[in-house]
Write a protein that holds these residues in place. Structure first.
Motif, PDB file in Angstrom:
ATOM      1  N   ASN A  56      39.662  67.918   6.628  1.00 29.36           N
ATOM      2  CA  ASN A  56      38.599  66.936   6.815  1.00 29.36           C
ATOM      3  C   ASN A  56      37.425  67.192   5.888  1.00 29.36           C
ATOM      4  O   ASN A  56      36.800  66.267   5.403  1.00 29.36           O
ATOM      5  N   ARG A  57      37.129  68.439   5.632  1.00 28.92           N
ATOM      6  CA  ARG A  57      36.003  68.781   4.758  1.00 28.92           C
ATOM      7  C   ARG A  57      36.319  68.492   3.301  1.00 28.92           C
ATOM      8  O   ARG A  57      35.421  68.394   2.480  1.00 28.92           O
ATOM      9  N   ALA A  58      37.599  68.332   2.964  1.00 30.06           N
ATOM     10  CA  ALA A  58      37.992  68.154   1.570  1.00 30.06           C
ATOM     11  C   ALA A  58      37.762  66.737   1.055  1.00 30.06           C
ATOM     12  O   ALA A  58      37.952  66.480  -0.115  1.00 30.06           O
ATOM     13  N   THR A  59      37.318  65.810   1.904  1.00 25.11           N
ATOM     14  CA  THR A  59      37.212  64.419   1.472  1.00 25.11           C
ATOM     15  C   THR A  59      35.798  63.831   1.556  1.00 25.11           C
ATOM     16  O   THR A  59      35.663  62.647   1.769  1.00 25.11           O
ATOM     17  N   PRO A  60      34.722  64.583   1.366  1.00 27.50           N
ATOM     18  CA  PRO A  60      33.402  63.950   1.432  1.00 27.50           C
ATOM     19  C   PRO A  60      33.219  62.964   0.295  1.00 27.50           C
ATOM     20  O   PRO A  60      33.859  63.130  -0.730  1.00 27.50           O
ATOM     21  N   PRO A  61      32.387  61.967   0.427  1.00 27.56           N
ATOM     22  CA  PRO A  61      31.550  61.682   1.588  1.00 27.56           C
ATOM     23  C   PRO A  61      32.192  60.731   2.590  1.00 27.56           C
ATOM     24  O   PRO A  61      31.515  60.122   3.389  1.00 27.56           O
ATOM     25  N   GLU A  62      33.512  60.577   2.551  1.00 28.19           N
ATOM     26  CA  GLU A  62      34.165  59.683   3.505  1.00 28.19           C
ATOM     27  C   GLU A  62      34.242  60.289   4.899  1.00 28.19           C
ATOM     28  O   GLU A  62      34.411  59.579   5.877  1.00 28.19           O
ATOM     29  N   ARG A  63      34.143  61.603   4.995  1.00 23.01           N
ATOM     30  CA  ARG A  63      34.293  62.267   6.288  1.00 23.01           C
ATOM     31  C   ARG A  63      33.475  63.552   6.291  1.00 23.01           C
ATOM     32  O   ARG A  63      33.444  64.269   5.311  1.00 23.01           O
ATOM     33  N   LEU A  64      32.815  63.820   7.407  1.00 20.37           N
ATOM     34  CA  LEU A  64      32.115  65.080   7.620  1.00 20.37           C
ATOM     35  C   LEU A  64      32.609  65.655   8.939  1.00 20.37           C
ATOM     36  O   LEU A  64      32.689  64.940   9.932  1.00 20.37           O
ATOM     37  N   THR A  65      32.931  66.933   8.962  1.00 19.63           N
ATOM     38  CA  THR A  65      33.466  67.575  10.161  1.00 19.63           C
ATOM     39  C   THR A  65      32.571  68.733  10.564  1.00 19.63           C
ATOM     40  O   THR A  65      32.083  69.468   9.715  1.00 19.63           O
ATOM     41  N   PHE A  66      32.392  68.888  11.860  1.00 20.75           N
ATOM     42  CA  PHE A  66      31.540  69.934  12.405  1.00 20.75           C
ATOM     43  C   PHE A  66      32.278  70.655  13.527  1.00 20.75           C
ATOM     44  O   PHE A  66      32.986  70.026  14.302  1.00 20.75           O
ATOM     45  N   ALA A  67      32.102  71.955  13.611  1.00 24.45           N
ATOM     46  CA  ALA A  67      32.656  72.729  14.727  1.00 24.45           C
ATOM     47  C   ALA A  67      31.751  72.564  15.941  1.00 24.45           C
ATOM     48  O   ALA A  67      30.536  72.452  15.818  1.00 24.45           O
ATOM     49  N   ILE A  68      32.357  72.548  17.118  1.00 23.29           N
ATOM     50  CA  ILE A  68      31.616  72.575  18.383  1.00 23.29           C
ATOM     51  C   ILE A  68      31.811  73.981  18.943  1.00 23.29           C
ATOM     52  O   ILE A  68      32.939  74.397  19.196  1.00 23.29           O
ATOM     53  N   ARG A  69      30.716  74.700  19.092  1.00 25.41           N
ATOM     54  CA  ARG A  69      30.793  76.071  19.578  1.00 25.41           C
ATOM     55  C   ARG A  69      30.116  76.178  20.933  1.00 25.41           C
ATOM     56  O   ARG A  69      29.118  75.519  21.190  1.00 25.41           O
ATOM     57  N   ALA A  70      30.674  77.029  21.776  1.00 24.35           N
ATOM     58  CA  ALA A  70      30.074  77.321  23.075  1.00 24.35           C
ATOM     59  C   ALA A  70      30.387  78.770  23.402  1.00 24.35           C
ATOM     60  O   ALA A  70      31.503  79.239  23.161  1.00 24.35           O
ATOM     61  N   ASP A  71      29.430  79.463  23.915  1.00 30.33           N
ATOM     62  CA  ASP A  71      29.613  80.871  24.285  1.00 30.33           C
ATOM     63  C   ASP A  71      30.148  81.698  23.114  1.00 30.33           C
ATOM     64  O   ASP A  71      30.946  82.609  23.292  1.00 30.33           O
ATOM     65  N   GLY A  72      29.761  81.347  21.879  1.00 28.32           N
ATOM     66  CA  GLY A  72      30.194  82.083  20.708  1.00 28.32           C
ATOM     67  C   GLY A  72      31.623  81.818  20.284  1.00 28.32           C
ATOM     68  O   GLY A  72      32.145  82.488  19.399  1.00 28.32           O
ATOM     69  N   GLU A  73      32.283  80.837  20.890  1.00 28.85           N
ATOM     70  CA  GLU A  73      33.683  80.519  20.613  1.00 28.85           C
ATOM     71  C   GLU A  73      33.808  79.093  20.090  1.00 28.85           C
ATOM     72  O   GLU A  73      32.940  78.249  20.336  1.00 28.85           O
ATOM     73  N   LEU A  74      34.911  78.824  19.409  1.00 25.93           N
ATOM     74  CA  LEU A  74      35.216  77.456  18.995  1.00 25.93           C
ATOM     75  C   LEU A  74      35.633  76.666  20.226  1.00 25.93           C
ATOM     76  O   LEU A  74      36.619  77.000  20.879  1.00 25.93           O
TER      77      LEU A  74
END
Length: 75
Positions: A25-43
């Motif tokens: 997903n990160r390889a195709t900007p600016p058509e797509r932006l991806t973000f991790a959702i973290r909680a308690d230090g975990e993915l």
């Protein structure tokens, strides 16, 4: 993490699957932006803004949250 079927995430889902998905997903900007959702230090999941149209100020939002984080107000 276990996620719902409509997410498109493979089941079972290993951390390597998640990392590959984020990298793709990160390889195709600016058509797509991806973000991790973290909680308690975990993915805990990930979210993407897809089909970005910067001129119109529009995008599609997609996300998934692992089962261990369901019902915790994440996502």
């Amino acid at each position: 993490p276990e996620v719902s079927d409509p997410s498109g995430v493979p089941q079972p889902c290993a951390l390597e699957d998640v990392q590959r998905w984020v990298d793709q997903n990160r390889a195709t900007p600016p058509e797509r932006l991806t973000f991790a959702i973290r909680a308690d230090g975990e993915l805990a999941g990930a979210c993407s803004l897809r089909n970005l149209d910067l001129e119109a100020g529009q995008a599609e939002l997609s996300y998934w949250v692992g089962r261990a984080y369901w019902g915790r107000g994440i996502g």
